[in-house]
Design a protein around this motif. Structure first.
Motif, PDB file in Angstrom:
ATOM      1  N   TYR A 122      -6.862  -1.423   8.705  1.00 48.27           N
ATOM      2  CA  TYR A 122      -5.863  -1.040   7.814  1.00 48.27           C
ATOM      3  C   TYR A 122      -6.705  -0.934   6.416  1.00 48.27           C
ATOM      4  N   LEU A 161      -1.909  -0.739  -4.886  1.00 43.65           N
ATOM      5  CA  LEU A 161      -3.216  -0.935  -3.931  1.00 43.65           C
ATOM      6  C   LEU A 161      -4.123  -2.249  -4.124  1.00 43.65           C
ATOM      7  N   ASP A 181     -10.017   5.972   2.796  1.00 47.68           N
ATOM      8  CA  ASP A 181      -9.383   7.088   2.435  1.00 47.68           C
ATOM      9  C   ASP A 181      -9.325   7.414   0.822  1.00 47.68           C
ATOM     10  N   ARG A 182      -9.455   6.142   0.026  1.00 45.73           N
ATOM     11  CA  ARG A 182      -9.563   6.389  -1.465  1.00 45.73           C
ATOM     12  C   ARG A 182     -11.095   6.637  -1.891  1.00 45.73           C
ATOM     13  N   TYR A 242      -9.647   1.488   6.345  1.00 43.23           N
ATOM     14  CA  TYR A 242      -9.077   3.034   6.217  1.00 43.23           C
ATOM     15  C   TYR A 242      -8.597   3.142   5.122  1.00 43.23           C
ATOM     16  N   MET A 243      -7.868   2.210   4.248  1.00 44.40           N
ATOM     17  CA  MET A 243      -7.317   2.334   3.123  1.00 44.40           C
ATOM     18  C   MET A 243      -8.289   2.570   1.909  1.00 44.40           C
ATOM     19  N   SER A 251     -10.612   5.924  12.140  1.00 47.56           N
ATOM     20  CA  SER A 251     -10.678   5.259  10.701  1.00 47.56           C
ATOM     21  C   SER A 251     -12.511   5.403  10.525  1.00 47.56           C
ATOM     22  N   GLU A 264       1.015  -1.265   0.145  1.00 47.07           N
ATOM     23  CA  GLU A 264       0.049  -0.136  -0.046  1.00 47.07           C
ATOM     24  C   GLU A 264       0.831   1.314   0.012  1.00 47.07           C
ATOM     25  N   ARG A 265       1.901   1.275   0.855  1.00 54.24           N
ATOM     26  CA  ARG A 265       2.701   2.243   0.801  1.00 54.24           C
ATOM     27  C   ARG A 265       3.496   2.582  -0.477  1.00 54.24           C
ATOM     28  N   GLU A 295      -4.755  -4.870  -1.257  1.00 56.48           N
ATOM     29  CA  GLU A 295      -6.001  -5.127  -0.678  1.00 56.48           C
ATOM     30  C   GLU A 295      -6.224  -6.641  -0.504  1.00 56.48           C
TER      31      GLU A 295
END
Length: 175
Positions: free
Chosen positions: A59, A36, A66-67, A62-63, A94, A31-32, A40
């Motif tokens: 995680y 993505l 966030d998108r 939130y990921m 989150s 992810e970093r 996932e």
């Protein structure tokens, strides 16, 4: 050094494909790096192996939030994490962030403020609360939260500074 971490974690996952902690760590490293879809997939596999992996649940939730994608699914992941650790500031953040992205501003504010009760110094929570305050017309409060996020060592200070400058430049000048 996420690419280097990924190379090591990839070998670890190859050797131990059922280790949810390794799958989570590799998913986070991917992810970093902006990979993505792979992230996932690995996070979902970690959750499949261990449905009580609160860190992976949060995680992934939130990921997605966030998108701004799969928000109902994101909310579900975060709620599951919170059911396991109800006093986690990160998980409450989150949840608030997912609710914000869904336009559920009242609920989002409740949860972001609850997150701050557990960790008042977290710059990400401060940024998220600032975003919500700005969106709901409380610009002065928003700037204060963003400034607190900066003072707390936000990991992306330029992004937060741009929010402040954009908001301040949009305000009408009063004599």
């Amino acid at each position: 050094r996420y690419a280097a971490a990924d190379a090591i974690l990839k070998e670890g996952v190859r050797r131990h494909p059922g280790d949810d902690a390794l799958l989570f760590a590799r998913g986070a490293a991917l992810e970093r790096q902006g990979r993505l879809a792979e992230a996932e997939r690995l996070l979902a596999k970690a959750i499949e192996i261990n449905p009580n992996n609160a860190v992976a649940l949060n995680y992934l939730g939130y990921m997605l939030a966030d998108r701004g994608v799969n928000l109902v699914e994101a909310l579900g992941y975060v709620q599951r994490a919170l059911a396991l650790e109800p006093k986690s500031a990160a998980y409450l953040d989150s949840l608030g962030w997912a609710q914000f992205r869904m336009g559920l501003y009242e609920e989002a504010e409740t949860n972001l403020r609850a997150a701050l009760r557990y960790d008042a110094s977290d710059p990400t929570i401060r940024e998220h609360l600032g975003d919500l305050l700005q969106k709901t017309g409380r610009q002065t409060e928003a700037v204060r939260e963003w400034q607190t996020a900066l003072a707390g060592g936000h990991e992306e200070p330029e992004r937060v500074r741009r929010k402040i400058l954009k908001l301040q430049s949009a305000r009408p000048v009063t004599p």
